[in-house]
Motif scaffolding. Structure first.
Motif, PDB file in Angstrom:
ATOM      1  N   ILE B 176      -5.396 -27.545 -40.180  1.00 27.12           N
ATOM      2  CA  ILE B 176      -5.119 -27.959 -39.147  1.00 27.12           C
ATOM      3  C   ILE B 176      -3.637 -27.195 -38.931  1.00 27.12           C
ATOM      4  N   GLY B 177      -3.138 -26.301 -39.201  1.00 28.82           N
ATOM      5  CA  GLY B 177      -1.605 -25.622 -39.386  1.00 28.82           C
ATOM      6  C   GLY B 177      -2.095 -24.109 -38.943  1.00 28.82           C
ATOM      7  N   GLU B 178      -3.604 -23.912 -39.676  1.00 33.99           N
ATOM      8  CA  GLU B 178      -3.766 -22.528 -39.044  1.00 33.99           C
ATOM      9  C   GLU B 178      -4.776 -23.464 -37.421  1.00 33.99           C
ATOM     10  N   ALA B 179      -5.474 -23.988 -37.571  1.00 35.28           N
ATOM     11  CA  ALA B 179      -5.832 -24.329 -36.272  1.00 35.28           C
ATOM     12  C   ALA B 179      -5.053 -24.189 -34.596  1.00 35.28           C
ATOM     13  N   VAL B 180      -3.380 -24.835 -35.344  1.00 39.22           N
ATOM     14  CA  VAL B 180      -2.636 -24.962 -34.203  1.00 39.22           C
ATOM     15  C   VAL B 180      -2.281 -23.293 -34.373  1.00 39.22           C
ATOM     16  N   GLU B 181      -1.839 -23.511 -34.920  1.00 34.13           N
ATOM     17  CA  GLU B 181      -1.166 -21.555 -34.767  1.00 34.13           C
ATOM     18  C   GLU B 181      -2.745 -20.825 -33.404  1.00 34.13           C
ATOM     19  N   ILE B 182      -3.416 -21.163 -33.999  1.00 33.72           N
ATOM     20  CA  ILE B 182      -4.420 -19.968 -33.396  1.00 33.72           C
ATOM     21  C   ILE B 182      -4.682 -20.707 -31.800  1.00 33.72           C
ATOM     22  N   LEU B 183      -4.690 -21.922 -31.955  1.00 33.93           N
ATOM     23  CA  LEU B 183      -4.540 -22.795 -30.366  1.00 33.93           C
ATOM     24  C   LEU B 183      -2.923 -22.144 -29.630  1.00 33.93           C
ATOM     25  N   GLU B 184      -2.234 -21.979 -30.485  1.00 35.19           N
ATOM     26  CA  GLU B 184      -1.164 -21.995 -29.369  1.00 35.19           C
ATOM     27  C   GLU B 184      -0.658 -20.138 -29.253  1.00 35.19           C
ATOM     28  N   SER B 197       3.753 -27.575 -26.100  1.00 39.17           N
ATOM     29  CA  SER B 197       4.136 -28.097 -27.875  1.00 39.17           C
ATOM     30  C   SER B 197       4.691 -29.548 -27.521  1.00 39.17           C
ATOM     31  N   ASP B 198       4.130 -29.853 -26.867  1.00 38.56           N
ATOM     32  CA  ASP B 198       4.586 -31.592 -26.721  1.00 38.56           C
ATOM     33  C   ASP B 198       3.047 -32.647 -26.743  1.00 38.56           C
ATOM     34  N   ARG B 199       2.448 -31.972 -26.365  1.00 36.73           N
ATOM     35  CA  ARG B 199       1.188 -32.613 -26.637  1.00 36.73           C
ATOM     36  C   ARG B 199       0.695 -33.316 -27.849  1.00 36.73           C
ATOM     37  N   LEU B 200      -0.040 -34.780 -27.477  1.00 40.35           N
ATOM     38  CA  LEU B 200       0.277 -35.449 -28.804  1.00 40.35           C
ATOM     39  C   LEU B 200      -1.482 -35.023 -29.299  1.00 40.35           C
ATOM     40  N   VAL B 201      -1.242 -34.750 -30.348  1.00 39.37           N
ATOM     41  CA  VAL B 201      -2.795 -33.842 -31.488  1.00 39.37           C
ATOM     42  C   VAL B 201      -3.043 -34.732 -32.571  1.00 39.37           C
ATOM     43  N   VAL B 202      -3.756 -34.710 -32.954  1.00 41.66           N
ATOM     44  CA  VAL B 202      -4.011 -35.798 -33.854  1.00 41.66           C
ATOM     45  C   VAL B 202      -4.905 -35.628 -35.686  1.00 41.66           C
ATOM     46  N   ASP B 217       0.897 -36.992 -33.725  1.00 44.79           N
ATOM     47  CA  ASP B 217       2.251 -36.383 -33.703  1.00 44.79           C
ATOM     48  C   ASP B 217       2.311 -34.587 -32.287  1.00 44.79           C
ATOM     49  N   ARG B 218       2.997 -34.192 -32.010  1.00 47.63           N
ATOM     50  CA  ARG B 218       3.473 -33.377 -31.208  1.00 47.63           C
ATOM     51  C   ARG B 218       2.903 -32.019 -31.512  1.00 47.63           C
ATOM     52  N   LEU B 219       2.142 -31.768 -30.459  1.00 42.91           N
ATOM     53  CA  LEU B 219       1.447 -30.083 -31.041  1.00 42.91           C
ATOM     54  C   LEU B 219       1.699 -28.924 -32.285  1.00 42.91           C
ATOM     55  N   SER B 220       3.755 -28.997 -31.507  1.00 48.31           N
ATOM     56  CA  SER B 220       4.388 -28.095 -32.230  1.00 48.31           C
ATOM     57  C   SER B 220       4.706 -28.738 -34.112  1.00 48.31           C
ATOM     58  N   LYS B 221       4.968 -29.720 -34.187  1.00 46.91           N
ATOM     59  CA  LYS B 221       4.917 -30.490 -35.094  1.00 46.91           C
ATOM     60  C   LYS B 221       4.488 -30.285 -36.424  1.00 46.91           C
ATOM     61  N   ILE B 222       3.577 -30.970 -35.691  1.00 46.50           N
ATOM     62  CA  ILE B 222       1.567 -31.102 -36.596  1.00 46.50           C
ATOM     63  C   ILE B 222       1.705 -30.291 -37.531  1.00 46.50           C
ATOM     64  N   LYS B 223       1.534 -28.554 -37.647  1.00 47.86           N
ATOM     65  CA  LYS B 223       0.967 -27.476 -38.325  1.00 47.86           C
ATOM     66  C   LYS B 223       2.004 -27.672 -39.061  1.00 47.86           C
ATOM     67  N   TYR B 224       3.595 -28.260 -39.506  1.00 46.69           N
ATOM     68  CA  TYR B 224       4.124 -29.045 -40.977  1.00 46.69           C
ATOM     69  C   TYR B 224       3.507 -29.876 -41.474  1.00 46.69           C
ATOM     70  N   TYR B 225       3.134 -30.352 -41.221  1.00 49.15           N
ATOM     71  CA  TYR B 225       2.697 -31.626 -42.633  1.00 49.15           C
ATOM     72  C   TYR B 225       1.644 -30.826 -43.124  1.00 49.15           C
ATOM     73  N   ASP B 226       1.865 -31.151 -44.301  1.00 54.02           N
ATOM     74  CA  ASP B 226       0.896 -31.165 -45.569  1.00 54.02           C
ATOM     75  C   ASP B 226      -0.393 -32.224 -45.372  1.00 54.02           C
ATOM     76  N   PHE B 227      -1.564 -31.535 -45.348  1.00 49.75           N
ATOM     77  CA  PHE B 227      -2.668 -32.458 -45.216  1.00 49.75           C
ATOM     78  C   PHE B 227      -3.441 -32.135 -46.064  1.00 49.75           C
ATOM     79  N   GLY B 228      -3.495 -31.680 -47.201  1.00 47.33           N
ATOM     80  CA  GLY B 228      -3.958 -31.509 -48.601  1.00 47.33           C
ATOM     81  C   GLY B 228      -5.345 -30.475 -47.710  1.00 47.33           C
ATOM     82  N   GLY B 229      -6.122 -30.478 -49.059  1.00 48.68           N
ATOM     83  CA  GLY B 229      -7.562 -29.847 -49.157  1.00 48.68           C
ATOM     84  C   GLY B 229      -8.545 -30.112 -48.259  1.00 48.68           C
ATOM     85  N   PRO B 230      -9.696 -29.290 -47.825  1.00 45.07           N
ATOM     86  CA  PRO B 230     -10.805 -29.541 -46.801  1.00 45.07           C
ATOM     87  C   PRO B 230     -11.551 -30.711 -46.945  1.00 45.07           C
TER      88      PRO B 230
END
Lengths: 262, 262
Positions: B176-184, B197-202, B217-230
């Motif tokens: 998810i973190g990599e995906a958000v970076e690619i979207l940015e 950066s404020d957009r709500l994503v899940v 959370d916001r797009l700018s915050k979600i990338k720092y969340y630890d979602f664990g494995g695939p």
């Protein structure tokens, strides 16, 4: 704990996880009104689950879910539901209410028409637009949203899955033939030509059951085809990839001349 | 006969029908490269099915399926595959080839992220637009289709399910973190402001498993969340129904202030 367990698309459509979770619950409820699983009766389901089942009617769940929530606060309650739970938005309020009261919720997924439509027709899941339900015409009010969703999807080359409404308790279901007639009336009323009588559509009946039928034909012809009992769905394909054309020829006996044109 | 049997979303995600059909087959193949079922190994699956399994690699299925088709012409062959079969379009060519040679084909459906996303997030399946896969960035070429699909869905108020690519054999998966970076990066490149950066994503990880995570959370915050494995997925919600807002608060711990705005 409240467990929502999907029964999938046929008599043996529950997953092993669903079976384990149902058997380990203190009480198992089942609702069979949001969709129809061909051949499934309460007695057969009792045999499959190997446990006593409590049948819930719509009014038990929509007006009187307080009792179930309260029970789920004390012990493990399972609710079996056709398809994948929560595709029918009906049960989401139950889940939200449980969350609000701090009662753990577990969802056990199973097969749904939403993804099975792709294996049934060979149409790629990535090429579908918004899904829509065609409800029964009540008091002459046409479900124009359906028309608009198909038009919008077609304008971007996307397929539309039209779920055809049914209500087991009220004892009605919309057939593919009836759906096509409603679409034709809407087209005449709108004065537009989104469908036309030549448009390729795919009728799908009882997906996931042994006697399922998938048939692609012109809109004007498909209504004379006998699809048998419910549930029925209708797909309006958009732009077709060559692999999708091949699949419709093999899986849905699409007329060759019709596909050459699209 | 050729049977394609879905393994669903977890170790016990196969349906009773799938189990019956696998056990009654003369030979059972399995592929575990099109998706990841957390915790599932070949040995565990052997235990679940109660039968010897033959693991297929991508090259066995994509280049060398002749042998499997030939076997299916002589006896009953089952192919087990993660999720719902044929959501991965990879196996459709196998099905079409079997049809062309007059070999009966049976598909046993199971749960898929395509419908499970709705119970995981509480977002209504009817409010999703086209689904899209975000692939790994290769040689600097950005997967701009993803950006365009999200933009198109948002313009009509629809949610987008972005599946994040993985390849078990090549040993990579998009987080998810990599995906958000690619979207940015895409947003900057396109010079538009679809996301902001404020957009709500899940973010959704390992749907259907016991340790699944859903976090809004916001797009700018979600990338720092630890979602664990695939496997991971990302949902970009469009216009929200009040029931969907309630669900995101309960199921995905969405920030209250963010939802009040949308």
């Amino acid at each position: 704990m409240l467990k929502l367990i999907g029964l999938g698309l046929n008599v043996y459509g529950i997953t092993l996880e669903g079976l384990i979770e149902a058997r380990s619950s203190d009480k198992v409820y089942v609702e069979l009104y949001t969709s129809i699983i061909p051949g499934l009766t309460l007695d057969i389901l009792k045999g499959v689950i190997g446990k006593e089942l409590n049948l819930l009617k719509r009014r038990d769940l929509e007006d009187g879910y307080e009792r179930i929530i309260e029970e789920a606060g004390r012990c493990d309650i399972a609710l079996l539901t056709p398809g994948d739970p929560l595709i029918a938005t009906t049960h989401m309020s139950l889940v939200i209410e449980a969350y609000k009261r701090g009662i753990p919720v577990k969802v056990v997924n199973s097969a749904s028409i939403i993804s099975a439509i792709s294996s049934a027709t060979g149409l790629h899941i990535y090429n579908f637009g918004r899904i829509v339900t065609l409800t029964k015409v009540r008091g002459g009010a046409l479900p124009l949203t359906v028309y608009e969703v198909v038009e919008d999807n077609l304008s971007r080359g996307l397929h539309t899955l039209i779920l055809l409404d049914l209500d087991v308790e009220e004892g009605y279901w919309v057939s593919i033939g009836e759906a096509v007639e409603i679409l034709e009336i809407m087209e005449a009323r709108m004065g537009r030509s989104v469908f036309g009588s030549d448009r390729l559509v795919v009728g799908v009946a009882r997906v996931g059951s042994t006697d399922f039928i998938v048939k692609a034909d012109r809109l004007s012809k498909i209504k004379y085809y006998d699809f048998g009992g419910p549930p029925h769905s209708l797909v309006v394909p958009g732009r077709l990839h060559f692999m999708e054309v091949e699949a419709l020829l093999c899986l849905a006996e699409a007329p060759r001349d019709l596909l050459r044109k699209s």
